[in-house]
Design a protein around this motif. Sequence first.
Motif, PDB file in Angstrom:
ATOM      1  N   TYR A 189       0.703 -10.281  -9.094  1.00 17.38           N
ATOM      2  CA  TYR A 189      -0.093  -9.813 -10.226  1.00 17.38           C
ATOM      3  C   TYR A 189      -1.543  -9.656  -9.791  1.00 17.38           C
ATOM      4  CZ  TYR A 189       3.698 -10.774 -13.544  1.00 17.38           C
ATOM      5  OH  TYR A 189       4.893 -10.748 -14.233  1.00 17.38           O
ATOM      6  N   ILE A 190      -2.126  -8.488 -10.049  1.00 19.69           N
ATOM      7  CA  ILE A 190      -3.531  -8.243  -9.740  1.00 19.69           C
ATOM      8  C   ILE A 190      -4.161  -7.453 -10.885  1.00 19.69           C
ATOM      9  CG2 ILE A 190      -3.142  -8.237  -7.235  1.00 19.69           C
ATOM     10  CD1 ILE A 190      -3.326  -5.183  -7.307  1.00 19.69           C
ATOM     11  N   SER A 191      -5.486  -7.407 -10.894  1.00 16.81           N
ATOM     12  CA  SER A 191      -6.207  -6.634 -11.905  1.00 16.81           C
ATOM     13  C   SER A 191      -6.406  -5.207 -11.408  1.00 16.81           C
ATOM     14  CB  SER A 191      -7.574  -7.271 -12.180  1.00 16.81           C
ATOM     15  OG  SER A 191      -8.403  -7.149 -11.034  1.00 16.81           O
ATOM     16  N   PRO A 192      -6.685  -4.268 -12.313  1.00 20.75           N
ATOM     17  CA  PRO A 192      -6.963  -2.891 -11.867  1.00 20.75           C
ATOM     18  C   PRO A 192      -8.206  -2.813 -10.991  1.00 20.75           C
ATOM     19  CG  PRO A 192      -7.470  -3.152 -14.204  1.00 20.75           C
ATOM     20  CD  PRO A 192      -6.718  -4.383 -13.782  1.00 20.75           C
ATOM     21  N   GLU A 193      -9.179  -3.707 -11.240  1.00 16.12           N
ATOM     22  CA  GLU A 193     -10.392  -3.722 -10.426  1.00 16.12           C
ATOM     23  C   GLU A 193     -10.085  -4.105  -8.981  1.00 16.12           C
ATOM     24  OE1 GLU A 193     -11.463  -4.449 -14.683  1.00 16.12           O
ATOM     25  OE2 GLU A 193     -10.031  -5.330 -13.284  1.00 16.12           O
ATOM     26  N   ARG A 194      -9.199  -5.063  -8.794  1.00 23.46           N
ATOM     27  CA  ARG A 194      -8.885  -5.530  -7.438  1.00 23.46           C
ATOM     28  C   ARG A 194      -8.191  -4.445  -6.623  1.00 23.46           C
ATOM     29  NH1 ARG A 194      -8.851 -10.464  -4.696  1.00 23.46           N
ATOM     30  NH2 ARG A 194      -9.885 -11.307  -6.532  1.00 23.46           N
ATOM     31  N   LEU A 195      -7.447  -3.584  -7.290  1.00 17.40           N
ATOM     32  CA  LEU A 195      -6.763  -2.508  -6.570  1.00 17.40           C
ATOM     33  C   LEU A 195      -7.755  -1.504  -5.991  1.00 17.40           C
ATOM     34  CD1 LEU A 195      -3.929  -1.511  -5.787  1.00 17.40           C
ATOM     35  CD2 LEU A 195      -3.953  -0.076  -7.840  1.00 17.40           C
ATOM     36  N   GLN A 196      -9.000  -1.528  -6.465  1.00 20.32           N
ATOM     37  CA  GLN A 196     -10.016  -0.614  -5.942  1.00 20.32           C
ATOM     38  C   GLN A 196     -10.619  -1.117  -4.624  1.00 20.32           C
ATOM     39  OE1 GLN A 196     -10.032   2.076  -7.870  1.00 20.32           O
ATOM     40  NE2 GLN A 196      -8.648   0.871  -9.154  1.00 20.32           N
ATOM     41  N   LYS A 197     -10.319  -2.359  -4.257  1.00 20.07           N
ATOM     42  CA  LYS A 197     -10.914  -2.942  -3.054  1.00 20.07           C
ATOM     43  C   LYS A 197     -10.104  -2.545  -1.816  1.00 20.07           C
ATOM     44  CE  LYS A 197     -12.887  -6.921  -5.475  1.00 20.07           C
ATOM     45  NZ  LYS A 197     -13.031  -8.391  -5.519  1.00 20.07           N
ATOM     46  N   GLU A 198     -10.821  -2.165  -0.753  1.00 19.39           N
ATOM     47  CA  GLU A 198     -10.162  -1.714   0.470  1.00 19.39           C
ATOM     48  C   GLU A 198      -9.265  -2.786   1.067  1.00 19.39           C
ATOM     49  OE1 GLU A 198     -12.894  -0.206   3.306  1.00 19.39           O
ATOM     50  OE2 GLU A 198     -13.733   1.331   1.967  1.00 19.39           O
ATOM     51  N   GLY A 199      -9.697  -4.043   0.993  1.00 11.96           N
ATOM     52  CA  GLY A 199      -8.885  -5.126   1.534  1.00 11.96           C
ATOM     53  C   GLY A 199      -7.555  -5.266   0.828  1.00 11.96           C
ATOM     54  N   MET A 200      -7.557  -5.057  -0.475  1.00 10.08           N
ATOM     55  CA  MET A 200      -6.322  -5.144  -1.253  1.00 10.08           C
ATOM     56  C   MET A 200      -5.387  -4.001  -0.885  1.00 10.08           C
ATOM     57  SD  MET A 200      -5.065  -7.147  -3.678  1.00 10.08           S
ATOM     58  CE  MET A 200      -3.477  -7.137  -2.884  1.00 10.08           C
ATOM     59  N   VAL A 201      -5.936  -2.816  -0.752  1.00  8.07           N
ATOM     60  CA  VAL A 201      -5.124  -1.654  -0.372  1.00  8.07           C
ATOM     61  C   VAL A 201      -4.513  -1.864   1.012  1.00  8.07           C
ATOM     62  CG1 VAL A 201      -5.177   0.811   0.172  1.00  8.07           C
ATOM     63  CG2 VAL A 201      -6.409  -0.053  -1.836  1.00  8.07           C
ATOM     64  N   ARG A 202      -5.314  -2.375   1.950  1.00  9.66           N
ATOM     65  CA  ARG A 202      -4.792  -2.645   3.304  1.00  9.66           C
ATOM     66  C   ARG A 202      -3.658  -3.661   3.262  1.00  9.66           C
ATOM     67  NH1 ARG A 202     -10.280  -2.643   4.880  1.00  9.66           N
ATOM     68  NH2 ARG A 202     -10.268  -4.926   4.898  1.00  9.66           N
ATOM     69  N   LEU A 203      -3.832  -4.708   2.449  1.00 11.94           N
ATOM     70  CA  LEU A 203      -2.802  -5.730   2.344  1.00 11.94           C
ATOM     71  C   LEU A 203      -1.495  -5.134   1.829  1.00 11.94           C
ATOM     72  CD1 LEU A 203      -1.865  -8.719   2.342  1.00 11.94           C
ATOM     73  CD2 LEU A 203      -2.746  -8.872  -0.013  1.00 11.94           C
ATOM     74  N   LEU A 204      -1.589  -4.345   0.763  1.00  3.96           N
ATOM     75  CA  LEU A 204      -0.377  -3.771   0.175  1.00  3.96           C
ATOM     76  C   LEU A 204       0.272  -2.740   1.100  1.00  3.96           C
ATOM     77  CD1 LEU A 204      -1.469  -3.376  -3.571  1.00  3.96           C
ATOM     78  CD2 LEU A 204      -0.176  -5.232  -2.495  1.00  3.96           C
ATOM     79  N   LYS A 205      -0.544  -2.039   1.866  1.00  2.91           N
ATOM     80  CA  LYS A 205       0.005  -1.063   2.805  1.00  2.91           C
ATOM     81  C   LYS A 205       0.692  -1.721   3.998  1.00  2.91           C
ATOM     82  CE  LYS A 205      -2.474   3.252   2.122  1.00  2.91           C
ATOM     83  NZ  LYS A 205      -3.263   4.314   2.790  1.00  2.91           N
ATOM     84  N   SER A 206       0.403  -3.003   4.202  1.00  7.51           N
ATOM     85  CA  SER A 206       0.948  -3.692   5.372  1.00  7.51           C
ATOM     86  C   SER A 206       2.326  -4.299   5.114  1.00  7.51           C
ATOM     87  CB  SER A 206      -0.014  -4.803   5.818  1.00  7.51           C
ATOM     88  OG  SER A 206      -0.030  -5.877   4.883  1.00  7.51           O
TER      89      SER A 206
END
Length: 245
Positions: free
Chosen positions: A116-133
């Motif tokens: 579970y994450i907030s919509p704001e956190r999905l805007q962070k590059e680190g979060m995107v990298r984590l999910l892409k990994s």
Amino acid sequence: MSDQIRKQMMEVLKRYWGYTSFLPLQEETIFSILAGRDTLTMLATGGGKSLCFQLPALLKDGLTVVISPLISLMKDQVDGLKDLGIAAECLNSSLDVEEQRSIENQVRKGEVKLLYISPERLQKEGMVRLLKSVPLSFFVIADAHCISHWGHDFREDYRSLGIIKDTFKPIDVHAFTATATREVRRDILEQLRLENPQTNIGPVDRPNLTYRIRPRSQTVSQVTEVLERHQGEAGIIYCLRRDDV
């Protein structure tokens, strides 16, 4: 729906939630998610929206990402899932750095089933990298009416969630809400860029609720009359001003 898939659904339903049957539209929504088809589901509060995505998350490979607007709601759902023995976590500002790193490592190791994450956190590059990994199963947008300018709880960061379709292709997205007019539903579909979505719209009537509207005249006596009529019961009285309280 194949008999095998339905059997798996019923087994998971019984094993984790202890139920032997689904509420209206739950089964249809779950099957659409398992089929990898984008969905928009509107069910009244108490209609079982959360189970509609939590159950298929257990049947599909990969991490399910749930976008939720409030920390308290995230914590409530994650605590409930953990009580059921389901690997769920949330990443939000209430956690310190070490707690966040620990959860991120669990995600990388494939030890988390629902995040579970907030919509704001999905805007962070680190979060995107984590999910892409890591392998992903699908995205869930809870309280999807927040994405619409026409919705009663509009949040600006929800408007950017359309990037999910571009950033995590070919992921499917599933939007859930308890309340949305036809105009809001159209806006949700457009903003999230849902592709050939299955829409499951339940009734909004709540037969267990009664609404009464009365003109205000003698405020104190009217409030007193209500209190006397409901002695020993819980209730809420809303006031426009602090002085009225």
